[in-house]
Design an enzyme around this catalytic site. Structure first.
Site, PDB file in Angstrom:
ATOM      1  N   ASN A   1       0.833  -1.210   0.000  1.00 56.17           N
ATOM      2  CA  ASN A   1       0.000   0.000   0.000  1.00 56.17           C
ATOM      3  C   ASN A   1       0.866   1.257   0.000  1.00 56.17           C
ATOM      4  OD1 ASN A   1      -3.056  -0.351   0.135  1.00 56.17           O
ATOM      5  ND2 ASN A   1      -2.318  -1.975   1.483  1.00 56.17           N
TER       6      ASN A   1
ATOM      7  N   HIS B   1      -8.229  -0.766   5.827  1.00 53.87           N
ATOM      8  CA  HIS B   1      -8.534  -2.077   6.422  1.00 53.87           C
ATOM      9  C   HIS B   1      -9.255  -2.943   5.380  1.00 53.87           C
ATOM     10  CE1 HIS B   1      -9.266  -4.989   9.529  1.00 53.87           C
ATOM     11  NE2 HIS B   1     -10.492  -5.121   9.040  1.00 53.87           N
TER      12      HIS B   1
HETATM   13  C1  GRF Z   1      -3.215  -4.595   3.905  1.00 55.13           C
HETATM   14  O1  GRF Z   1      -4.121  -5.625   3.570  1.00 55.13           O
HETATM   15  C2  GRF Z   1      -3.907  -3.513   4.711  1.00 55.13           C
HETATM   16  O2  GRF Z   1      -5.249  -3.323   4.349  1.00 55.13           O
HETATM   17  C3  GRF Z   1      -3.819  -4.049   6.095  1.00 55.13           C
HETATM   18  O3  GRF Z   1      -2.540  -4.659   6.176  1.00 55.13           O
HETATM   19  C4  GRF Z   1      -2.144  -5.078   4.878  1.00 55.13           C
HETATM   20  C5  GRF Z   1      -0.817  -4.453   4.618  1.00 55.13           C
HETATM   21  O4  GRF Z   1      -0.247  -4.872   3.388  1.00 55.13           O
HETATM   22  N1  GRF Z   1      -4.025  -3.004   7.080  1.00 55.13           N
HETATM   23  P1  GRF Z   1       0.952  -4.052   2.757  1.00 55.13           P
HETATM   24  O5  GRF Z   1       2.069  -4.021   3.822  1.00 55.13           O
HETATM   25  O6  GRF Z   1       0.462  -2.681   2.427  1.00 55.13           O
HETATM   26  O7  GRF Z   1       1.380  -4.823   1.550  1.00 55.13           O
END
Ligand code: GRF
Length: 206
Positions: free
Chosen positions: A15, A114
């Site tokens: 993300n 989330h």
């Molecule tokens: C994502 O699914 C986010 O929604 C959740 O934790 C995960 C993190 O993934 N809070 P990344 O580290 O961004 O790949």
């Protein structure tokens, strides 16, 4: 207006990367001042540096929650930050931490993504929990943080379907693709219009 971000991460950082890519591609008017991880091994730190962003670890190992947060806050205090962006940050924030980012209108300038349609399936295993429950439609929520975990005023939600042929992996992959579009989009809307909460107090104080 360009917004100044601090991104907090704990792991993979996909993300975070979607945000950095959107900035690079001119789709998001923001500057990432710092990426901070509680986990020194986080892949996210390596990725952030590839984008030329200052990325540091503040290891929580052996520290009380208060002491760790004190150190995180000391790092963040070196920057003028408009918004703290949680992107897979696997730490519960204390009220003291949130208070440092309080907006005059009462909410906290701390945003989270989330992978479920909150308030359904809060917690660290939302994809697994929703999939095991057998939902036919799930989704992604972007919300402001408050003192409760995976809770606070909702800024955006986007749904995705569970297909009959789905495995947990394909279900997660479809959701993650939504995450990677939604988070930069919400941040750009904040850069453009500021944080817009629903006027209904009952809704936002659930
Ligand atoms: C994502 O699914 C986010 O929604 C959740 O934790 C995960 C993190 O993934 N809070 P990344 O580290 O961004 O790949």
């Amino acid at each position: 207006m360009s917004i100044r971000l601090a991104i907090l991460v704990s792991g993979r950082g996909s993300n975070m990367e979607s945000i950095l890519r959107a900035i690079k591609d001119g789709e998001l008017d923001a500057k990432v001042e710092i990426v901070l991880s509680n986990n020194p091994e986080a892949l996210a730190l390596v990725t952030a540096r590839k984008y030329g962003v200052h990325a540091i670890a503040v290891d929580n190992k052996g520290l009380s929650r208060e002491e760790h947060e004190k150190r995180v806050l000391a790092e963040l205090a070196n920057y003028d930050i408009d918004l703290v962006v949680l992107a897979g940050y696997m730490r519960i924030l204390t009220s003291n931490f949130l208070q440092q980012f309080k907006h005059k209108e009462g909410y906290f300038k701390v945003i989270n993504i989330h992978p479920s349609l909150l308030p359904a399936f809060p917690g660290a295993n939302a994809y697994e929990d929703a999939f095991k429950y057998g939902v036919l439609v799930s989704g992604i929520t972007v919300h402001l943080a408050d003192e409760k975990v995976d809770h606070g005023p909702i800024l955006a939600q986007e749904t995705f379907s569970r297909l009959e042929s789905d495995t947990l992996e394909s279900f997660k992959a479809r959701g993650l693709a939504v995450e990677h579009k939604l988070y930069p989009k919400v941040l750009q809307s904040i850069a453009k219009n500021g944080i817009r909460l629903l006027p209904n107090e009952e809704l936002i104080k659930q």
